[in-house]
Motif scaffolding. Structure first.
Motif, short mmCIF file in Angstrom:
data_model
loop_
_atom_site.label_atom_id
_atom_site.label_comp_id
_atom_site.label_asym_id
_atom_site.label_seq_id
_atom_site.Cartn_x
_atom_site.Cartn_y
_atom_site.Cartn_z
N ALA A 23 1.10 -3.57 9.08
CA ALA A 23 0.88 -4.90 8.50
C ALA A 23 1.38 -4.93 7.06
N VAL A 24 1.13 -3.86 6.32
CA VAL A 24 1.61 -3.80 4.93
C VAL A 24 3.14 -3.76 4.92
N GLN A 25 3.71 -2.93 5.78
CA GLN A 25 5.17 -2.82 5.84
C GLN A 25 5.81 -4.17 6.14
N GLU A 26 5.22 -4.90 7.08
CA GLU A 26 5.81 -6.17 7.54
C GLU A 26 5.31 -7.37 6.74
N LYS A 27 4.47 -7.12 5.75
CA LYS A 27 3.86 -8.18 4.92
C LYS A 27 3.11 -9.18 5.79
N GLY A 28 2.49 -8.65 6.83
CA GLY A 28 1.68 -9.49 7.71
C GLY A 28 0.21 -9.45 7.31
N TYR A 34 -4.60 -1.50 -0.85
CA TYR A 34 -4.36 -2.47 -1.92
C TYR A 34 -2.93 -2.95 -1.83
N ARG A 35 -2.74 -4.24 -2.01
CA ARG A 35 -1.39 -4.78 -2.07
C ARG A 35 -1.42 -6.13 -2.77
N GLU A 76 -4.79 -8.10 -3.07
CA GLU A 76 -5.56 -8.13 -1.83
C GLU A 76 -6.04 -6.73 -1.51
N GLN A 77 -7.30 -6.63 -1.06
CA GLN A 77 -7.86 -5.35 -0.66
C GLN A 77 -8.29 -5.42 0.79
N GLY A 78 -8.15 -4.31 1.48
CA GLY A 78 -8.72 -4.15 2.81
C GLY A 78 -9.44 -2.81 2.86
N TRP A 79 -10.71 -2.86 3.21
CA TRP A 79 -11.52 -1.63 3.26
C TRP A 79 -11.98 -1.43 4.70
N THR A 131 6.79 -0.68 -3.98
CA THR A 131 6.20 -0.57 -2.65
C THR A 131 5.47 -1.85 -2.29
N ASN A 132 5.22 -2.03 -0.99
CA ASN A 132 4.49 -3.21 -0.50
C ASN A 132 2.98 -3.05 -0.61
N GLY A 133 2.50 -1.83 -0.71
CA GLY A 133 1.07 -1.61 -0.76
C GLY A 133 0.74 -0.15 -0.82
N HIS A 134 -0.53 0.14 -1.05
CA HIS A 134 -1.01 1.50 -1.24
C HIS A 134 -2.21 1.73 -0.34
N LEU A 135 -2.13 2.74 0.49
CA LEU A 135 -3.23 3.14 1.36
C LEU A 135 -3.83 4.43 0.82
#
Ligand code: FES
Length: 114
Positions: free
Chosen positions: A97-102, A71-72, A79-82, A9-13
């Motif tokens: 953004a995670v899906q598109e790697k933006g 997290y991704r 990288e983390q975004g909170w 996966t590209n990231g985890h929410l």
């Protein structure tokens, strides 16, 4: 025991579903976000989807919920975004953004140094 299949996966929410966030609408947000991630084929088990999404326990920012953590891997680093006060549009902005790697959206973030 059967070895489970791994889905890259590209990231985890993660969206908090503990008491304080539930009192601020996190339960409805979880339901609507789950539906939207499936509808938009962002979740890993839909064709083309690349996200993992899970409800979580307390993420430690209880008075500012709903709280969403992302997290991704980006540029070889974690990288983390909170995010606090999360709405469905903001959660979907993070997911896309995670899906598109933006770049992750800046609005609502509380992990960035000032
Ligand atoms: S209850 Fe949601 S961050 Fe603690």
């Amino acid at each position: 025991m059967t070895q489970p299949k791994f889905f890259p996966t590209n990231g985890h929410l993660m969206l908090c579903q503990n008491t304080n966030c539930l009192q601020r609408g996190a339960g409805f947000l979880h339901q609507s976000l789950t539906s939207a991630l499936e509808r938009e084929h962002l979740i890993y088990y839909r064709a083309g989807g690349t996200l993992r999404y899970t409800p979580s326990g307390c993420l430690g920012a209880c008075s500012s919920g709903p709280i969403l953590a992302c997290y991704r891997e980006k540029d070889g680093l974690l990288e983390q975004g909170w995010y606090y006060g999360v709405t469905l549009p903001l959660a979907l902005e993070v997911a896309r953004a995670v899906q598109e790697k933006g770049d992750l959206p800046l609005g609502g973030r509380f992990d960035l140094l000032e």
